[in-house]
Design a protein around this motif. Structure first.
Motif, PDB file in Angstrom:
ATOM      1  N   GLN A   1      -7.306  -7.951  -7.190  1.00 45.89           N
ATOM      2  CA  GLN A   1      -6.574  -6.918  -7.936  1.00 45.89           C
ATOM      3  C   GLN A   1      -5.063  -7.152  -7.840  1.00 45.89           C
ATOM      4  N   LEU A   2      -4.613  -7.552  -6.652  1.00 42.37           N
ATOM      5  CA  LEU A   2      -3.171  -7.780  -6.479  1.00 42.37           C
ATOM      6  C   LEU A   2      -2.707  -8.966  -7.329  1.00 42.37           C
TER       7      LEU A   2
ATOM      8  N   GLU B   1       0.837  -1.214   0.000  1.00 40.93           N
ATOM      9  CA  GLU B   1       0.000   0.000   0.000  1.00 40.93           C
ATOM     10  C   GLU B   1       0.867   1.259   0.000  1.00 40.93           C
ATOM     11  N   LEU B   2       1.922   1.248   0.803  1.00 41.60           N
ATOM     12  CA  LEU B   2       2.789   2.431   0.885  1.00 41.60           C
ATOM     13  C   LEU B   2       3.524   2.648  -0.440  1.00 41.60           C
ATOM     14  N   LEU B   3       4.048   1.560  -1.006  1.00 48.35           N
ATOM     15  CA  LEU B   3       4.763   1.683  -2.288  1.00 48.35           C
ATOM     16  C   LEU B   3       3.839   2.224  -3.372  1.00 48.35           C
ATOM     17  N   LYS B   4       2.600   1.703  -3.393  1.00 48.37           N
ATOM     18  CA  LYS B   4       1.639   2.169  -4.408  1.00 48.37           C
ATOM     19  C   LYS B   4       1.328   3.649  -4.232  1.00 48.37           C
TER      20      LYS B   4
ATOM     21  N   ARG C   1      -5.037   0.031   4.487  1.00 51.33           N
ATOM     22  CA  ARG C   1      -5.459   1.261   3.808  1.00 51.33           C
ATOM     23  C   ARG C   1      -5.768   2.365   4.833  1.00 51.33           C
ATOM     24  N   GLU C   2      -6.406   1.974   5.954  1.00 50.54           N
ATOM     25  CA  GLU C   2      -6.696   2.966   6.999  1.00 50.54           C
ATOM     26  C   GLU C   2      -5.400   3.543   7.566  1.00 50.54           C
ATOM     27  N   PHE C   3      -4.393   2.671   7.721  1.00 49.36           N
ATOM     28  CA  PHE C   3      -3.103   3.129   8.250  1.00 49.36           C
ATOM     29  C   PHE C   3      -2.482   4.128   7.279  1.00 49.36           C
ATOM     30  N   LEU C   4      -2.518   3.765   5.987  1.00 47.62           N
ATOM     31  CA  LEU C   4      -1.961   4.669   4.972  1.00 47.62           C
ATOM     32  C   LEU C   4      -2.683   6.015   5.008  1.00 47.62           C
TER      33      LEU C   4
END
Ligand SMILES: Cc1cc2nc3c(=O)[nH]c(=O)nc-3n(C[C@H](O)[C@H](O)[C@H](O)COP(=O)(O)OP(=O)(O)OC[C@H]3O[C@@H](n4cnc5c(N)ncnc54)[C@H](O)[C@@H]3O)c2cc1C
Length: 352
Positions: free
Chosen positions: A72-73, A18-21, A323-326
Motif C-alpha cells: 500500500q505504501l 503512521e502518525l502523519l496518516k 500501528r500498535e504504538f499509534l
C-alpha cells in the motif's frame, strides 16, 4: 501538538508515516543514517528462519500485515521497494536435513516449506551437498530504496531535520518537551543501537550484534529466487546482497577485513560462479534479551518514548507494532502488552 521522532531507520520512518496518516504532526531528526542497521539489511521476511528451520515468532500475524503495509505504501508514494519471491533453502548439515523432514510433518509449516527441489540449472551454479528445497512466502524490502522514499515523503511534509540529535539542547517541560526551538508533546527515540548512548535508556539490557554484508555482481546467477544457506544471497537491484555475519564483541558500523574474509570464505563453499565484490557495509542489530520489540514510554517520563529492539526481524515486525504504538497513543489508557512494553527492561537496568 507535535511528536518528535529521533531516527529515520525502518522504525522511525514507519512510525512517522503512521502518525502523519493519523493527522499527528511529526518532526523526524536523523543524522543521515550514520549508524543504520536498516540501510544494510537484506530486507528479508521469511516464515522459516535460522539453522533449525524454526517458524519466525508471530509470523502468521506479522508477515501478512507487513506485506499489505509495504504494498500500500508503494502505491501511495508512487515508487517500488518491495517484492515477493520464493526462496531456495540449501541445507548445510545432516542435522538440518533431519529438521527439514520433521518440519514437513508439522502443519505450522504448510504453505512455506515444500517438498520441491531447486530447478536443475542451479546444480551448475551452487554446491548442493545436503540437498535443498523451495520455500514459499518469502519477500524482500529493498531497504535503501525504502529509506529514500520515506525520506522524500517526510521532506515533502516539512517533517525531516538532518542533524545528529543534541541532548544538550533537549529538556523536559511540565507538559511536553523542548528541543532547540521546537516544542513537542512527546519524543520517541528510534535510534537503533545508539540507544546505548541515550541518557534516558542507557543501561537497559540490549544485546548488540554487528553484521557485515557484501554487494556482489554475479552476472550468471538468475534473480528469480532468494537463496539461503545459513547466510543469504538476496536479489538487490541488478546484483545480490550476501550476508550476514554475527559479531558480538566488536560493535561498530565499520566494514572490516574480518567480516569480508568470513563472507568470502563462506561463499567459496557454496557459489560456483564468478563474482565481483562491489560494496561492503556493516550495521548493528539491537535486541532485548527476550528478542521482543521494546516500546512505550519511560517509567519516569511519560513523554519520552522508545521504539526499538527489532533484532534481525525489523522488516516484518515494525509495521504491525507501529500501528500498535499509534493505537496506544490514541487510547486514553495507553495500555501496552507487557511482552513488548519497554518497562520490562527497566526492572533489570544496569546503573553505571
Ligand atoms: C547486516 C544486517 C542484516 C539484516 N538483515 C535483515 C533482514 O534481512 N530482515 C530484517 O527484517 N531485518 C534485518 N536486519 C535487522 C534490521 O536491520 C533491523 O531490525 C532494523 O533495521 C532496525 O531499524 P531501526 O530503525 O530500529 O534502527 P536503525 O536502522 O539502526 O535506524 C536508526 C537511525 O537513527 C539514526 N540515529 C541514531 N542515533 C541518532 C542521533 N542521536 N541523532 C540522529 N539520528 C540518529 C541512525 O543514523 C539511523 O538512521 C539486519 C541487520 C543487519 C545489521
Amino acid at each position: 501538538m507535535t511528536t518528535l521522532i529521533v531516527g529515520q531507520g525502518i522504525a522511525g520512518s514507519i512510525l512517522a508515516i503512521e502518525l502523519l496518516k493519523a493527522g499527528i504532526d511529526v518532526i523526524v531528526i536523523d543524522d543521515g543514517h550514520l549508524q543504520s542497521a536498516s540501510k544494510v539489511a537484506a530486507g528479508l521476511m521469511d516464515y522459516v528462519s535460522g539453522k533449525r528451520l524454526t517458524k519466525s515468532w508471530n509470523s502468521d500475524v506479522l508477515i501478512p500485515y507487513a506485506k499489505q503495509f509495504y504494498k500500500q505504501l508503494e502505491q501511495e508514494l508512487g515508487t517500488s521497494f518491495f517484492f515477493e519471491r520464493p526462496s531456495l533453502r540449501y541445507f548445510s548439515t545432516k542435522e538440518q536435513v533431519d529438521f527439514y523432514h520433521k518440519r514437513l510433518e508439522d502443519p505450522k509449516f504448510e504453505g512455506s516449506l515444500t517438498k520441491r527441489n531447486p530447478p536443475h540449472l542451479y546444480d551448475a551454479m551452487l554446491h548442493n551437498d545436503f540437498g535443498a528445497c523451495i520455500v514459499e512466502g518469502s519477500s524482500v524490502l529493498n531497504t535503501p530504496s525504502f529509506l529514500l522514499a520515506c525520506k522524500q515523503f517526510l521532506e515533502q511534509n516539512n517533517s525531516l531535520i538532518t542533524e545528529p540529535f543534541d541532548f544538550d539542547s533537549f529538556e523536559t517541560l511540565e507538559k511536553g518537551i523542548r528541543y532547540k526551538d521546537i516544542l513537542a508533546e512527546k519524543i520517541i527515540f528510534c535510534e537503533g543501537y545508539n540507544v546505548c548512548k541515550n541518557p534516558y535508556f542507557k543501561g537497559l539490557d540490549f544485546r548488540l550484534s554487528k553484521g557485515d554484508v557484501l554487494t556482489l555482481d554475479i552476472a550468471d546467477l538468475p534473480q528469480e529466487f532468494i537463496l539461503n544457506k545459513d547466510k543469504w544471497l538476496v536479489p538487490f537491484n541488478s546484483m545480490f546482497r550476501f550476508g550476514a555475519t554475527y559479531e558480538w564483541k566488536t560493535i561498530n558500523c565499520t566494514a572490516d577485513q574480518q567480516g569480508q574474509d568470513e563472507l568470502v570464505n563462506d561463499l567459496k563453499g557454496w557459489l560456483k560462479l564468478n563474482y565481483q565484490v562491489v560494496n561492503h557495509e556493516a550495521g548493528v542489530r539491537t535486541a532485548a534479551k527476550d528478542i521482543r520489540p521494546v516500546f512505550g514510554f519511560h517509567p519516569d517520563y511519560d513523554n519520552i518514548g522508545i521504539f526499538n529492539g527489532f533484532s534481525s526481524k525489523g522488516v516484518m515486525t515494525v509495521p504491525y507494532y507501529a500501528r500498535e504504538f499509534l493505537k496506544s497513543l490514541q487510547s486514553s489508557d495507553n495500555k501496552l502488552s507487557s511482552e513488548i512494553n519497554c518497562k520490562r527492561l527497566f526492572l533489570n537496568r544496569i546503573h553505571h
